[in-house]
Design a protein around this motif. Sequence first.
Motif, PDB file in Angstrom:
ATOM      1  N   GLY A 248      59.177   1.208   5.185  1.00  0.00           N
ATOM      2  CA  GLY A 248      57.891   0.624   4.856  1.00  0.00           C
ATOM      3  C   GLY A 248      56.928   0.517   6.029  1.00  0.00           C
ATOM      4  O   GLY A 248      55.856  -0.066   5.903  1.00  0.00           O
ATOM      5  N   ALA A 249      57.305   1.057   7.171  1.00  0.00           N
ATOM      6  CA  ALA A 249      56.442   1.017   8.347  1.00  0.00           C
ATOM      7  C   ALA A 249      55.516   2.231   8.342  1.00  0.00           C
ATOM      8  O   ALA A 249      55.835   3.269   7.774  1.00  0.00           O
ATOM      9  N   SER A 250      54.393   2.057   8.973  1.00  0.00           N
ATOM     10  CA  SER A 250      53.441   3.145   9.136  1.00  0.00           C
ATOM     11  C   SER A 250      53.155   3.282  10.632  1.00  0.00           C
ATOM     12  O   SER A 250      52.144   2.781  11.126  1.00  0.00           O
ATOM     13  N   PRO A 251      54.069   3.923  11.357  1.00  0.00           N
ATOM     14  CA  PRO A 251      53.928   3.974  12.815  1.00  0.00           C
ATOM     15  C   PRO A 251      52.799   4.895  13.265  1.00  0.00           C
ATOM     16  O   PRO A 251      52.427   5.831  12.561  1.00  0.00           O
ATOM     17  N   ALA A 252      52.279   4.597  14.448  1.00  0.00           N
ATOM     18  CA  ALA A 252      51.373   5.539  15.102  1.00  0.00           C
ATOM     19  C   ALA A 252      52.268   6.642  15.663  1.00  0.00           C
ATOM     20  O   ALA A 252      53.280   6.360  16.306  1.00  0.00           O
ATOM     21  N   VAL A 253      51.940   7.880  15.374  1.00  0.00           N
ATOM     22  CA  VAL A 253      52.744   9.017  15.819  1.00  0.00           C
ATOM     23  C   VAL A 253      51.902   9.843  16.778  1.00  0.00           C
ATOM     24  O   VAL A 253      50.796  10.259  16.444  1.00  0.00           O
ATOM     25  N   HIS A 254      52.441  10.061  17.971  1.00  0.00           N
ATOM     26  CA  HIS A 254      51.761  10.852  18.996  1.00  0.00           C
ATOM     27  C   HIS A 254      52.628  12.069  19.308  1.00  0.00           C
ATOM     28  O   HIS A 254      53.720  11.922  19.851  1.00  0.00           O
ATOM     29  N   GLU A 255      52.162  13.233  18.930  1.00  0.00           N
ATOM     30  CA  GLU A 255      52.903  14.471  19.178  1.00  0.00           C
ATOM     31  C   GLU A 255      52.502  15.003  20.550  1.00  0.00           C
ATOM     32  O   GLU A 255      51.400  15.515  20.728  1.00  0.00           O
ATOM     33  N   VAL A 256      53.417  14.886  21.503  1.00  0.00           N
ATOM     34  CA  VAL A 256      53.099  15.254  22.882  1.00  0.00           C
ATOM     35  C   VAL A 256      52.846  16.748  23.045  1.00  0.00           C
ATOM     36  O   VAL A 256      52.115  17.147  23.949  1.00  0.00           O
ATOM     37  N   ASP A 257      53.399  17.574  22.169  1.00  0.00           N
ATOM     38  CA  ASP A 257      53.158  19.012  22.287  1.00  0.00           C
ATOM     39  C   ASP A 257      51.808  19.429  21.703  1.00  0.00           C
ATOM     40  O   ASP A 257      51.362  20.544  21.902  1.00  0.00           O
ATOM     41  N   ARG A 258      51.139  18.533  21.008  1.00  0.00           N
ATOM     42  CA  ARG A 258      49.822  18.842  20.434  1.00  0.00           C
ATOM     43  C   ARG A 258      48.682  18.224  21.246  1.00  0.00           C
ATOM     44  O   ARG A 258      47.528  18.522  20.998  1.00  0.00           O
TER      45      ARG A 258
ATOM     46  N   MET B 208      46.862  18.409  24.206  1.00  0.00           N
ATOM     47  CA  MET B 208      46.665  19.365  25.292  1.00  0.00           C
ATOM     48  C   MET B 208      46.231  18.684  26.592  1.00  0.00           C
ATOM     49  O   MET B 208      46.560  19.144  27.673  1.00  0.00           O
ATOM     50  N   ALA B 209      45.520  17.571  26.495  1.00  0.00           N
ATOM     51  CA  ALA B 209      45.010  16.922  27.702  1.00  0.00           C
ATOM     52  C   ALA B 209      46.076  16.099  28.423  1.00  0.00           C
ATOM     53  O   ALA B 209      46.142  16.103  29.647  1.00  0.00           O
ATOM     54  N   TYR B 210      46.923  15.389  27.669  1.00  0.00           N
ATOM     55  CA  TYR B 210      47.862  14.455  28.286  1.00  0.00           C
ATOM     56  C   TYR B 210      49.324  14.677  27.903  1.00  0.00           C
ATOM     57  O   TYR B 210      50.189  13.945  28.366  1.00  0.00           O
ATOM     58  N   GLY B 211      49.614  15.639  27.067  1.00  0.00           N
ATOM     59  CA  GLY B 211      50.955  15.809  26.529  1.00  0.00           C
ATOM     60  C   GLY B 211      52.046  15.928  27.558  1.00  0.00           C
ATOM     61  O   GLY B 211      53.062  15.229  27.501  1.00  0.00           O
ATOM     62  N   ARG B 212      51.874  16.814  28.518  1.00  0.00           N
ATOM     63  CA  ARG B 212      52.909  17.025  29.536  1.00  0.00           C
ATOM     64  C   ARG B 212      53.101  15.772  30.389  1.00  0.00           C
ATOM     65  O   ARG B 212      54.211  15.370  30.696  1.00  0.00           O
ATOM     66  N   GLU B 213      51.980  15.132  30.725  1.00  0.00           N
ATOM     67  CA  GLU B 213      52.031  13.899  31.513  1.00  0.00           C
ATOM     68  C   GLU B 213      52.774  12.796  30.750  1.00  0.00           C
ATOM     69  O   GLU B 213      53.579  12.061  31.315  1.00  0.00           O
ATOM     70  N   MET B 214      52.507  12.684  29.441  1.00  0.00           N
ATOM     71  CA  MET B 214      53.192  11.678  28.631  1.00  0.00           C
ATOM     72  C   MET B 214      54.686  11.967  28.552  1.00  0.00           C
ATOM     73  O   MET B 214      55.504  11.055  28.621  1.00  0.00           O
ATOM     74  N   GLU B 215      55.043  13.233  28.425  1.00  0.00           N
ATOM     75  CA  GLU B 215      56.459  13.594  28.373  1.00  0.00           C
ATOM     76  C   GLU B 215      57.169  13.212  29.673  1.00  0.00           C
ATOM     77  O   GLU B 215      58.265  12.666  29.653  1.00  0.00           O
ATOM     78  N   TRP B 216      56.545  13.467  30.801  1.00  0.00           N
ATOM     79  CA  TRP B 216      57.131  13.076  32.097  1.00  0.00           C
ATOM     80  C   TRP B 216      57.250  11.561  32.208  1.00  0.00           C
ATOM     81  O   TRP B 216      58.252  11.039  32.699  1.00  0.00           O
ATOM     82  N   ALA B 217      56.234  10.845  31.740  1.00  0.00           N
ATOM     83  CA  ALA B 217      56.265   9.386  31.790  1.00  0.00           C
ATOM     84  C   ALA B 217      57.394   8.833  30.926  1.00  0.00           C
ATOM     85  O   ALA B 217      58.083   7.885  31.327  1.00  0.00           O
ATOM     86  N   LEU B 218      57.593   9.420  29.768  1.00  0.00           N
ATOM     87  CA  LEU B 218      58.681   8.969  28.886  1.00  0.00           C
ATOM     88  C   LEU B 218      60.034   9.193  29.544  1.00  0.00           C
ATOM     89  O   LEU B 218      60.916   8.334  29.480  1.00  0.00           O
ATOM     90  N   ARG B 219      60.206  10.323  30.190  1.00  0.00           N
ATOM     91  CA  ARG B 219      61.459  10.575  30.926  1.00  0.00           C
ATOM     92  C   ARG B 219      61.644   9.560  32.049  1.00  0.00           C
ATOM     93  O   ARG B 219      62.747   9.061  32.269  1.00  0.00           O
ATOM     94  N   ALA B 220      60.555   9.243  32.751  1.00  0.00           N
ATOM     95  CA  ALA B 220      60.620   8.273  33.840  1.00  0.00           C
ATOM     96  C   ALA B 220      60.987   6.880  33.336  1.00  0.00           C
ATOM     97  O   ALA B 220      61.579   6.083  34.058  1.00  0.00           O
ATOM     98  N   MET B 221      60.651   6.595  32.073  1.00  0.00           N
ATOM     99  CA  MET B 221      60.980   5.299  31.468  1.00  0.00           C
ATOM    100  C   MET B 221      62.433   5.254  30.996  1.00  0.00           C
ATOM    101  O   MET B 221      62.888   4.232  30.512  1.00  0.00           O
ATOM    102  N   GLY B 222      63.120   6.378  31.103  1.00  0.00           N
ATOM    103  CA  GLY B 222      64.532   6.413  30.735  1.00  0.00           C
ATOM    104  C   GLY B 222      64.825   7.084  29.420  1.00  0.00           C
ATOM    105  O   GLY B 222      65.960   7.047  28.952  1.00  0.00           O
ATOM    106  N   CYS B 223      63.856   7.682  28.797  1.00  0.00           N
ATOM    107  CA  CYS B 223      64.087   8.358  27.527  1.00  0.00           C
ATOM    108  C   CYS B 223      64.477   9.806  27.815  1.00  0.00           C
ATOM    109  O   CYS B 223      63.667  10.595  28.297  1.00  0.00           O
TER     110      CYS B 223
END
Length: 103
Positions: free
Chosen positions: A35-45, A47-62
Motif C-alpha cells: 500500500g506504499a507509494s514510494p518515490a522511485v529514482h532510477e539512477v541509470d536514467r 543522466m546528470a547525477y546518476g553515477r554520482e548517486m550510485e557511488w554515494a549509495l555504495r559509500a553508504m554501505g549499499c
Amino acid sequence: MDRVKELASKKAAVIFTKSSCCMCHSIKQLFYELGASPAVHEVDRDMAYGREMEWALRAMGCNPAVPAIFIGGKFVGSARDIISLHLDGTLKQMLIDAKAIWF
C-alpha cells in the motif's frame, strides 16, 4: 551524497533503482502491494547525477548500490534487508510509523 540524502528525505519511502534490475522491480512491487507509494529514482536514467548517486549509495554501505531503500529518511538497506524485514513482519510497521501507509 548530499543529493541522495536530499531525495531520501523528501518522501516517507524512497527507493533508488536501476531500470534493468529485477530485484529493484521486486522491491517496488512489494511496496506497492503493502500500500506504499514510494518515490522511485532510477539512477541509470538520471543522466546528470546518476553515477554520482550510485557511488554515494555504495559509500553508504549499499552493495550492490541498488536497490537502496530509505524509510522515514533513514537508510534501511538493500533488497536482502527489506525481504528479511518483510518476512519477520517489521517492514509494514516501519512503513506505518513513517506514514508511508495508513490504516
